[in-house]
Every structure is written in C-alpha cells, then in structure tokens.
Design a protein around this motif. Structure first.
Motif, PDB file in Angstrom:
ATOM      1  N   ASP A  27       0.829  -1.207   0.000  1.00  0.00           N
ATOM      2  CA  ASP A  27       0.000   0.000   0.000  1.00  0.00           C
ATOM      3  C   ASP A  27       0.866   1.259   0.000  1.00  0.00           C
ATOM      4  O   ASP A  27       0.669   2.163  -0.809  1.00  0.00           O
ATOM      5  CB  ASP A  27      -0.928  -0.017   1.214  1.00  0.00           C
ATOM      6  N   GLN A  28       1.833   1.310   0.895  1.00  0.00           N
ATOM      7  CA  GLN A  28       2.664   2.514   1.011  1.00  0.00           C
ATOM      8  C   GLN A  28       3.588   2.685  -0.194  1.00  0.00           C
ATOM      9  O   GLN A  28       3.837   3.813  -0.629  1.00  0.00           O
ATOM     10  CB  GLN A  28       3.464   2.488   2.317  1.00  0.00           C
ATOM     11  N   ALA A  29       4.088   1.598  -0.762  1.00  0.00           N
ATOM     12  CA  ALA A  29       4.938   1.695  -1.952  1.00  0.00           C
ATOM     13  C   ALA A  29       4.151   2.260  -3.136  1.00  0.00           C
ATOM     14  O   ALA A  29       4.646   3.127  -3.867  1.00  0.00           O
ATOM     15  CB  ALA A  29       5.529   0.322  -2.300  1.00  0.00           C
ATOM     16  N   ILE A  30       2.928   1.779  -3.306  1.00  0.00           N
ATOM     17  CA  ILE A  30       2.095   2.284  -4.405  1.00  0.00           C
ATOM     18  C   ILE A  30       1.768   3.756  -4.171  1.00  0.00           C
ATOM     19  O   ILE A  30       1.854   4.576  -5.096  1.00  0.00           O
ATOM     20  CB  ILE A  30       0.820   1.438  -4.563  1.00  0.00           C
ATOM     21  N   LYS A  31       1.410   4.115  -2.959  1.00  0.00           N
ATOM     22  CA  LYS A  31       1.100   5.521  -2.669  1.00  0.00           C
ATOM     23  C   LYS A  31       2.314   6.417  -2.870  1.00  0.00           C
ATOM     24  O   LYS A  31       2.184   7.543  -3.351  1.00  0.00           O
ATOM     25  CB  LYS A  31       0.547   5.667  -1.247  1.00  0.00           C
ATOM     26  N   TRP A  32       3.495   5.938  -2.524  1.00  0.00           N
ATOM     27  CA  TRP A  32       4.709   6.716  -2.756  1.00  0.00           C
ATOM     28  C   TRP A  32       4.895   6.962  -4.249  1.00  0.00           C
ATOM     29  O   TRP A  32       5.171   8.089  -4.678  1.00  0.00           O
ATOM     30  CB  TRP A  32       5.930   5.999  -2.167  1.00  0.00           C
ATOM     31  N   ALA A  33       4.759   5.893  -5.056  1.00  0.00           N
ATOM     32  CA  ALA A  33       4.916   6.026  -6.509  1.00  0.00           C
ATOM     33  C   ALA A  33       3.861   6.963  -7.090  1.00  0.00           C
ATOM     34  O   ALA A  33       4.166   7.810  -7.936  1.00  0.00           O
ATOM     35  CB  ALA A  33       4.842   4.644  -7.172  1.00  0.00           C
ATOM     36  N   VAL A  34       2.637   6.831  -6.623  1.00  0.00           N
ATOM     37  CA  VAL A  34       1.558   7.718  -7.082  1.00  0.00           C
ATOM     38  C   VAL A  34       1.900   9.166  -6.755  1.00  0.00           C
ATOM     39  O   VAL A  34       1.771  10.058  -7.593  1.00  0.00           O
ATOM     40  CB  VAL A  34       0.210   7.297  -6.447  1.00  0.00           C
ATOM     41  N   ASP A  35       2.356   9.397  -5.539  1.00  0.00           N
ATOM     42  CA  ASP A  35       2.692  10.755  -5.103  1.00  0.00           C
ATOM     43  C   ASP A  35       3.856  11.330  -5.911  1.00  0.00           C
ATOM     44  O   ASP A  35       3.888  12.528  -6.195  1.00  0.00           O
ATOM     45  CB  ASP A  35       3.023  10.748  -3.609  1.00  0.00           C
ATOM     46  N   GLN A  36       4.790  10.497  -6.287  1.00  0.00           N
ATOM     47  CA  GLN A  36       5.963  10.953  -7.032  1.00  0.00           C
ATOM     48  C   GLN A  36       5.696  11.161  -8.516  1.00  0.00           C
ATOM     49  O   GLN A  36       6.257  12.081  -9.111  1.00  0.00           O
ATOM     50  CB  GLN A  36       7.107   9.940  -6.878  1.00  0.00           C
ATOM     51  N   TYR A  37       4.869  10.313  -9.122  1.00  0.00           N
ATOM     52  CA  TYR A  37       4.808  10.270 -10.577  1.00  0.00           C
ATOM     53  C   TYR A  37       3.473  10.650 -11.210  1.00  0.00           C
ATOM     54  O   TYR A  37       3.431  10.915 -12.409  1.00  0.00           O
ATOM     55  CB  TYR A  37       5.222   8.881 -11.079  1.00  0.00           C
ATOM     56  N   LEU A  38       2.389  10.655 -10.454  1.00  0.00           N
ATOM     57  CA  LEU A  38       1.099  11.011 -11.049  1.00  0.00           C
ATOM     58  C   LEU A  38       0.834  12.497 -10.872  1.00  0.00           C
ATOM     59  O   LEU A  38       1.051  13.040  -9.795  1.00  0.00           O
ATOM     60  CB  LEU A  38      -0.037  10.241 -10.377  1.00  0.00           C
ATOM     61  N   PRO A  39       0.337  13.138 -11.906  1.00  0.00           N
ATOM     62  CA  PRO A  39      -0.028  14.552 -11.744  1.00  0.00           C
ATOM     63  C   PRO A  39      -1.214  14.674 -10.788  1.00  0.00           C
ATOM     64  O   PRO A  39      -2.044  13.773 -10.697  1.00  0.00           O
ATOM     65  CB  PRO A  39      -0.409  14.989 -13.156  1.00  0.00           C
ATOM     66  N   PHE A  40      -1.263  15.789 -10.069  1.00  0.00           N
ATOM     67  CA  PHE A  40      -2.322  15.999  -9.082  1.00  0.00           C
ATOM     68  C   PHE A  40      -3.622  16.383  -9.774  1.00  0.00           C
ATOM     69  O   PHE A  40      -3.659  17.311 -10.577  1.00  0.00           O
ATOM     70  CB  PHE A  40      -1.903  17.086  -8.083  1.00  0.00           C
ATOM     71  N   GLU A  41      -4.687  15.644  -9.460  1.00  0.00           N
ATOM     72  CA  GLU A  41      -6.043  15.883  -9.950  1.00  0.00           C
ATOM     73  C   GLU A  41      -6.130  16.013 -11.472  1.00  0.00           C
ATOM     74  O   GLU A  41      -6.855  16.836 -12.011  1.00  0.00           O
ATOM     75  CB  GLU A  41      -6.673  17.084  -9.245  1.00  0.00           C
ATOM     76  N   GLN A  42      -5.364  15.145 -12.157  1.00  0.00           N
ATOM     77  CA  GLN A  42      -5.442  15.026 -13.615  1.00  0.00           C
ATOM     78  C   GLN A  42      -5.565  13.541 -13.945  1.00  0.00           C
ATOM     79  O   GLN A  42      -4.717  12.747 -13.554  1.00  0.00           O
ATOM     80  CB  GLN A  42      -4.190  15.590 -14.283  1.00  0.00           C
ATOM     81  N   ALA A  43      -6.618  13.195 -14.644  1.00  0.00           N
ATOM     82  CA  ALA A  43      -6.872  11.786 -14.952  1.00  0.00           C
ATOM     83  C   ALA A  43      -5.841  11.244 -15.933  1.00  0.00           C
ATOM     84  O   ALA A  43      -5.536  11.880 -16.939  1.00  0.00           O
ATOM     85  CB  ALA A  43      -8.266  11.616 -15.518  1.00  0.00           C
ATOM     86  N   VAL A  44      -5.307  10.077 -15.608  1.00  0.00           N
ATOM     87  CA  VAL A  44      -4.450   9.322 -16.514  1.00  0.00           C
ATOM     88  C   VAL A  44      -5.255   8.082 -16.864  1.00  0.00           C
ATOM     89  O   VAL A  44      -5.380   7.157 -16.054  1.00  0.00           O
ATOM     90  CB  VAL A  44      -3.106   8.952 -15.850  1.00  0.00           C
ATOM     91  N   HIS A  45      -5.833   8.077 -18.057  1.00  0.00           N
ATOM     92  CA  HIS A  45      -6.744   7.002 -18.449  1.00  0.00           C
ATOM     93  C   HIS A  45      -5.955   5.726 -18.725  1.00  0.00           C
ATOM     94  O   HIS A  45      -5.014   5.714 -19.493  1.00  0.00           O
ATOM     95  CB  HIS A  45      -7.566   7.429 -19.664  1.00  0.00           C
ATOM     96  N   VAL A  46      -6.372   4.653 -18.065  1.00  0.00           N
ATOM     97  CA  VAL A  46      -5.720   3.360 -18.178  1.00  0.00           C
ATOM     98  C   VAL A  46      -6.457   2.487 -19.174  1.00  0.00           C
ATOM     99  O   VAL A  46      -5.855   1.806 -19.999  1.00  0.00           O
ATOM    100  CB  VAL A  46      -5.651   2.662 -16.794  1.00  0.00           C
ATOM    101  N   MET A  47      -7.761   2.509 -19.103  1.00  0.00           N
ATOM    102  CA  MET A  47      -8.639   1.763 -20.000  1.00  0.00           C
ATOM    103  C   MET A  47     -10.019   2.395 -19.892  1.00  0.00           C
ATOM    104  O   MET A  47     -10.243   3.228 -19.007  1.00  0.00           O
ATOM    105  CB  MET A  47      -8.666   0.273 -19.624  1.00  0.00           C
TER     106      MET A  47
END
Length: 172
Positions: A27-47
C-alpha cells in the motif's frame, strides 16, 4: 468449519501480522509512486472506465467527515483497529473468511492511518467512471477494507449454512 475444526491460517498471530505487514508495504509503496509520478487531480486514463487520478482525501471513506478535525479521524481509525482486533480474538479459530477479513480491514485502516500521520491526508488514486457517472476516488487500503468486509459477510453466510445443516442432521 475446517476439517475437525482446526485453526485457520489467519487465526494465528504470526501469519496475520505478516499479512498485514506485506499489505502495508505494498500500500505505502504504491502511494509513494503515485505521489511521485502522477499529476495531481489530472486523470491518466488506463482503459475505458478506469483512470489513475491522484487526489488528497482529508476525511474517511469517500471523503466523508472531511470537515472533522484530523485527530478525531485518527482516533476513530485507531478505535476501528482496536475493535477489529478484539473481534479477531473472539472469533472461533476455524472461521477462515472472518479472520482473513479482519486482517484486510486492519491492514487497510493502518495503511490510511500512516498516510494521515505522514501527510495529514490520505492519498487516493483509483477512479472508475462512465460518461455520466464516477465513483469516489480510492486506494489499495480502501480496497482491503471493502474486500475484508465482504469476506466477513461471506463467512457469516457460510457459518449460518453450516449451523443450519448441523441442526438438520441432529434433528433440532
């Protein structure tokens, strides 16, 4: 009931502690990666109907109670963890799905509690949506809590069926 009422894996302290630890690290590893690499409040469409969408949740599930003081939410989560631990200890050791569910709920609650302590909010990042509707943004810890609750419900249904079958065999 397992064969001869034997204790299930998650009715023992070491396996449940290891499960919770692995779930927390994931859980914490995924949240760290999300915090580092995903833009804030911008959808990244997966499917279609699924996007990654980093946001901050200052409340509890589905942003409920977001206007409440942070320490109230922390206290409430600590109470939930303590209550679920109490349930885990009181539940008969042969109830597999109940013990699995308790482990998942504890892992999810602690995962979100860690976020609250580290950031003052919980990092959410999974968004299901359609053209006219979207579900609340959530995370892996929330999924653990939801699946854990589902496992407990399944356990209660299976237990009721076993009790009914046992009564039918004895003629009660």
């Amino acid at each position: 009931m397992t064969a001869a009422g034997k204790p299930t894996l998650f009715s023992r302290p070491l396996p449940i502690a290891l499960f919770i630890l692995v779930a927390l690290v994931l859980d914490q590893a995924i949240k760290w990666a999300v915090d580092q690499y995903l833009p804030f409040e911008q959808a990244v469409h997966v499917m279609p109907m699924l996007a990654l969408y980093r946001t901050h949740n200052y409340g509890v599930a589905f942003s409920m109670l977001s206007e409440m003081e942070g320490w109230f939410i922390v206290g409430m989560r600590l109470f939930v963890v303590a209550f679920v631990l109490w349930l885990w200890r009181r539940t008969p050791k042969d109830r597999f799905f109940a013990h699995l569910g308790y482990a998942m709920i504890i892992a999810g609650a602690i995962g979100n509690l860690i976020d609250r302590f580290l950031h003052g909010y919980v990092i959410d990042y999974v968004l299901f949506y359609t053209a006219t509707w979207s579900f609340a943004v959530f995370n892996l810890a929330d999924s653990f809590i939801t699946l854990g609750a589902g496992a407990i419900v399944i356990d209660e249904i299976l237990h009721a069926r076993r009790v009914k079958a046992a009564k039918a065999q004895t003629g009660d």
